[in-house]
Design a protein around this motif. Structure first.
Motif, PDB file in Angstrom:
ATOM      1  N   THR A 145     -29.485   3.846  18.145  1.00  0.00           N
ATOM      2  CA  THR A 145     -30.106   5.081  18.651  1.00  0.00           C
ATOM      3  C   THR A 145     -31.337   4.904  19.586  1.00  0.00           C
ATOM      4  O   THR A 145     -31.826   5.459  20.686  1.00  0.00           O
ATOM      5  CB  THR A 145     -30.604   6.110  17.615  1.00  0.00           C
ATOM      6  OG1 THR A 145     -29.491   6.484  16.696  1.00  0.00           O
ATOM      7  CG2 THR A 145     -31.478   7.075  17.828  1.00  0.00           C
ATOM      8  N   ALA A 146     -32.057   3.809  19.240  1.00  0.00           N
ATOM      9  CA  ALA A 146     -33.290   3.209  19.885  1.00  0.00           C
ATOM     10  C   ALA A 146     -32.703   2.674  21.308  1.00  0.00           C
ATOM     11  O   ALA A 146     -33.677   3.266  22.308  1.00  0.00           O
ATOM     12  CB  ALA A 146     -33.952   2.081  19.357  1.00  0.00           C
ATOM     13  N   TRP A 147     -31.712   2.135  21.416  1.00  0.00           N
ATOM     14  CA  TRP A 147     -31.261   1.714  22.584  1.00  0.00           C
ATOM     15  C   TRP A 147     -30.767   2.984  23.582  1.00  0.00           C
ATOM     16  O   TRP A 147     -31.117   3.060  24.682  1.00  0.00           O
ATOM     17  CB  TRP A 147     -30.131   0.801  22.825  1.00  0.00           C
ATOM     18  CG  TRP A 147     -30.782  -0.690  22.548  1.00  0.00           C
ATOM     19  CD1 TRP A 147     -30.813  -1.400  21.231  1.00  0.00           C
ATOM     20  CD2 TRP A 147     -31.450  -1.313  23.515  1.00  0.00           C
ATOM     21  NE1 TRP A 147     -31.464  -2.599  21.651  1.00  0.00           N
ATOM     22  CE2 TRP A 147     -31.957  -2.644  22.699  1.00  0.00           C
ATOM     23  CE3 TRP A 147     -32.088  -1.248  24.825  1.00  0.00           C
ATOM     24  CZ2 TRP A 147     -32.787  -3.472  23.311  1.00  0.00           C
ATOM     25  CZ3 TRP A 147     -32.926  -2.116  25.165  1.00  0.00           C
ATOM     26  CH2 TRP A 147     -32.938  -3.487  24.645  1.00  0.00           C
ATOM     27  N   ASN A 148     -30.188   3.874  22.698  1.00  0.00           N
ATOM     28  CA  ASN A 148     -29.929   5.189  23.581  1.00  0.00           C
ATOM     29  C   ASN A 148     -30.920   5.817  24.175  1.00  0.00           C
ATOM     30  O   ASN A 148     -30.868   6.295  25.542  1.00  0.00           O
ATOM     31  CB  ASN A 148     -28.886   6.018  22.971  1.00  0.00           C
ATOM     32  CG  ASN A 148     -27.519   5.449  22.721  1.00  0.00           C
ATOM     33  OD1 ASN A 148     -27.215   4.528  23.248  1.00  0.00           O
ATOM     34  ND2 ASN A 148     -26.770   5.798  21.374  1.00  0.00           N
ATOM     35  N   ASN A 149     -32.133   5.869  23.461  1.00  0.00           N
ATOM     36  CA  ASN A 149     -33.170   6.451  23.816  1.00  0.00           C
ATOM     37  C   ASN A 149     -33.926   5.727  24.910  1.00  0.00           C
ATOM     38  O   ASN A 149     -34.581   6.318  25.956  1.00  0.00           O
ATOM     39  CB  ASN A 149     -34.283   6.774  22.471  1.00  0.00           C
ATOM     40  CG  ASN A 149     -33.654   7.849  21.778  1.00  0.00           C
ATOM     41  OD1 ASN A 149     -32.931   8.738  22.045  1.00  0.00           O
ATOM     42  ND2 ASN A 149     -34.325   7.880  20.434  1.00  0.00           N
ATOM     43  N   ALA A 150     -33.847   4.515  24.674  1.00  0.00           N
ATOM     44  CA  ALA A 150     -34.622   3.693  25.820  1.00  0.00           C
ATOM     45  C   ALA A 150     -33.597   3.742  27.253  1.00  0.00           C
ATOM     46  O   ALA A 150     -34.306   3.863  28.123  1.00  0.00           O
ATOM     47  CB  ALA A 150     -34.364   1.976  25.332  1.00  0.00           C
ATOM     48  N   GLU A 151     -32.421   3.764  26.971  1.00  0.00           N
ATOM     49  CA  GLU A 151     -31.621   4.358  28.404  1.00  0.00           C
ATOM     50  C   GLU A 151     -32.011   5.572  28.852  1.00  0.00           C
ATOM     51  O   GLU A 151     -32.175   5.348  30.204  1.00  0.00           O
ATOM     52  CB  GLU A 151     -30.259   4.164  27.824  1.00  0.00           C
ATOM     53  CG  GLU A 151     -28.989   4.344  28.923  1.00  0.00           C
ATOM     54  CD  GLU A 151     -27.701   4.127  28.470  1.00  0.00           C
ATOM     55  OE1 GLU A 151     -27.039   5.242  29.069  1.00  0.00           O
ATOM     56  OE2 GLU A 151     -27.252   3.383  27.740  1.00  0.00           O
ATOM     57  N   LYS A 152     -32.274   6.427  28.115  1.00  0.00           N
ATOM     58  CA  LYS A 152     -32.681   7.778  28.841  1.00  0.00           C
ATOM     59  C   LYS A 152     -34.003   7.840  29.320  1.00  0.00           C
ATOM     60  O   LYS A 152     -34.190   8.189  30.532  1.00  0.00           O
ATOM     61  CB  LYS A 152     -32.758   8.926  27.497  1.00  0.00           C
ATOM     62  CG  LYS A 152     -31.324   9.371  27.080  1.00  0.00           C
ATOM     63  CD  LYS A 152     -31.612  10.272  25.853  1.00  0.00           C
ATOM     64  CE  LYS A 152     -30.126  10.436  25.366  1.00  0.00           C
ATOM     65  NZ  LYS A 152     -30.229  11.124  24.006  1.00  0.00           N
ATOM     66  N   LEU A 153     -34.967   6.919  28.670  1.00  0.00           N
ATOM     67  CA  LEU A 153     -36.127   6.780  29.473  1.00  0.00           C
ATOM     68  C   LEU A 153     -36.167   6.038  30.620  1.00  0.00           C
ATOM     69  O   LEU A 153     -36.658   6.046  31.772  1.00  0.00           O
ATOM     70  CB  LEU A 153     -37.142   5.979  28.377  1.00  0.00           C
ATOM     71  CG  LEU A 153     -37.784   6.717  27.150  1.00  0.00           C
ATOM     72  CD1 LEU A 153     -38.222   5.717  26.258  1.00  0.00           C
ATOM     73  CD2 LEU A 153     -38.594   8.048  27.618  1.00  0.00           C
ATOM     74  N   ASN A 154     -35.073   4.716  30.691  1.00  0.00           N
ATOM     75  CA  ASN A 154     -35.056   3.877  32.014  1.00  0.00           C
ATOM     76  C   ASN A 154     -34.429   5.075  32.872  1.00  0.00           C
ATOM     77  O   ASN A 154     -34.696   4.610  34.134  1.00  0.00           O
ATOM     78  CB  ASN A 154     -34.180   2.828  31.622  1.00  0.00           C
ATOM     79  CG  ASN A 154     -34.430   1.647  32.753  1.00  0.00           C
ATOM     80  OD1 ASN A 154     -35.524   1.412  32.961  1.00  0.00           O
ATOM     81  ND2 ASN A 154     -33.284   1.162  32.860  1.00  0.00           N
ATOM     82  N   ARG A 155     -33.497   5.767  32.635  1.00  0.00           N
ATOM     83  CA  ARG A 155     -32.851   6.459  33.719  1.00  0.00           C
ATOM     84  C   ARG A 155     -34.042   7.558  34.373  1.00  0.00           C
ATOM     85  O   ARG A 155     -33.996   7.888  35.369  1.00  0.00           O
ATOM     86  CB  ARG A 155     -31.737   7.506  33.097  1.00  0.00           C
ATOM     87  CG  ARG A 155     -30.441   6.525  32.793  1.00  0.00           C
ATOM     88  CD  ARG A 155     -29.473   7.736  32.481  1.00  0.00           C
ATOM     89  NE  ARG A 155     -28.072   6.818  31.855  1.00  0.00           N
ATOM     90  CZ  ARG A 155     -27.362   6.306  32.540  1.00  0.00           C
ATOM     91  NH1 ARG A 155     -27.517   6.243  34.155  1.00  0.00           N
ATOM     92  NH2 ARG A 155     -26.077   5.631  32.153  1.00  0.00           N
ATOM     93  N   MET A 156     -35.041   8.063  33.425  1.00  0.00           N
ATOM     94  CA  MET A 156     -35.699   9.071  33.978  1.00  0.00           C
ATOM     95  C   MET A 156     -36.798   8.277  34.786  1.00  0.00           C
ATOM     96  O   MET A 156     -37.378   8.703  35.704  1.00  0.00           O
ATOM     97  CB  MET A 156     -36.433   9.635  32.644  1.00  0.00           C
ATOM     98  CG  MET A 156     -35.774  10.729  31.901  1.00  0.00           C
ATOM     99  SD  MET A 156     -36.412  11.328  30.477  1.00  0.00           S
ATOM    100  CE  MET A 156     -37.990  12.091  30.958  1.00  0.00           C
ATOM    101  N   TYR A 157     -37.270   7.224  34.342  1.00  0.00           N
ATOM    102  CA  TYR A 157     -38.701   6.669  34.847  1.00  0.00           C
ATOM    103  C   TYR A 157     -38.100   5.253  35.845  1.00  0.00           C
ATOM    104  O   TYR A 157     -39.022   4.586  36.404  1.00  0.00           O
ATOM    105  CB  TYR A 157     -39.455   6.155  33.777  1.00  0.00           C
ATOM    106  CG  TYR A 157     -39.980   7.529  33.280  1.00  0.00           C
ATOM    107  CD1 TYR A 157     -41.126   8.349  33.903  1.00  0.00           C
ATOM    108  CD2 TYR A 157     -39.599   7.857  31.863  1.00  0.00           C
ATOM    109  CE1 TYR A 157     -41.451   9.401  33.191  1.00  0.00           C
ATOM    110  CE2 TYR A 157     -40.126   8.837  31.337  1.00  0.00           C
ATOM    111  CZ  TYR A 157     -40.959   9.671  32.114  1.00  0.00           C
ATOM    112  OH  TYR A 157     -41.341  10.826  31.345  1.00  0.00           O
ATOM    113  N   GLY A 158     -36.860   4.829  35.740  1.00  0.00           N
ATOM    114  CA  GLY A 158     -36.525   3.602  36.663  1.00  0.00           C
ATOM    115  C   GLY A 158     -37.314   2.349  36.217  1.00  0.00           C
ATOM    116  O   GLY A 158     -37.882   1.749  37.356  1.00  0.00           O
ATOM    117  N   ILE A 159     -37.485   2.053  35.099  1.00  0.00           N
ATOM    118  CA  ILE A 159     -38.564   0.695  34.917  1.00  0.00           C
ATOM    119  C   ILE A 159     -37.712  -0.575  35.128  1.00  0.00           C
ATOM    120  O   ILE A 159     -38.379  -1.373  35.379  1.00  0.00           O
ATOM    121  CB  ILE A 159     -38.963   0.845  33.283  1.00  0.00           C
ATOM    122  CG1 ILE A 159     -39.454   2.471  32.968  1.00  0.00           C
ATOM    123  CG2 ILE A 159     -39.844   0.070  32.608  1.00  0.00           C
ATOM    124  CD1 ILE A 159     -40.784   2.523  33.695  1.00  0.00           C
TER     125      ILE A 159
END
Length: 178
Positions: free
Chosen positions: A125-139
């Motif tokens: 779940t944490a990695w899925n949430n991290a993936e969403k953040l990374n898609r949104m912000y391109g970190i």
């Protein structure tokens, strides 16, 4: 250490999240303390952990990806709180038995498998949430993020599979006796 803390701070700023950061010499590269709401990091352990990743992953990419992952836990904080009672029950039971007893008793080993499954679910779940953040912000560059994610999940998956094999052997031995 200051470089790592700065990378964590930069990532928090980029995604607009406010979580305290603490340097800890605990042997865990990064973790999220959901009770006290902070990200802990061990700079020495991060350096060691990076050696296990394929060449080409920079310290910046590694720290930013794992910061996103810890923020993924923060986004799942309510579920983590929801698991606290069961986590404490499992912990208390485990404390009553030696490691040898836990690994020779199928009922106790089933409890460890339950704990592994719960941890693996929180990690995914944490990695899925991290993936969403990374898609949104391109970190973090996408292929590097995926590589770090796979590596991060592997430890939990391997521990579960190892104990599952032991559990299956115990059950098989029990059925042969019966």
């Amino acid at each position: 250490m200051t470089t790592i803390k700065k990378l964590i701070e930069d990532t928090l700023f980029a995604v607009g999240m406010d979580v305290e950061i603490k340097h800890e010499q605990c042997g865990i590269n990064m973790s999220y303390n959901f009770i006290l709401h902070y990200i802990g990091f061990d700079a020495k352990r991060i350096q060691t952990a990076m050696k296990a990743i394929k060449p080409g992953v920079t310290l910046e990419q590694y720290v930013k990806a794992f910061t996103l992952h810890e923020l993924g836990h923060a986004l799942d904080r309510d579920a983590l709180f929801g698991s606290l009672t069961r986590t404490m029950e499992v912990y208390d039971i485990k404390c009553g038995y030696s490691k040898e007893e836990r690994y020779s008793n199928p009922e106790l080993l089933a409890l460890l498998l339950e704990e592994h499954a719960m941890n693996l679910e929180f990690e995914e779940t944490a990695w899925n949430n991290a993936e969403k953040l990374n898609r949104m912000y391109g970190i973090v560059e996408w292929n590097v993020f995926e590589q770090i994610k796979r590596h991060g999940l592997m430890t939990y998956q391997q521990a579960y599979q190892k104990d599952l094999k032991i559990y299956e052997k115990l059950l098989s031995a029990q059925s042969e006796i019966a």
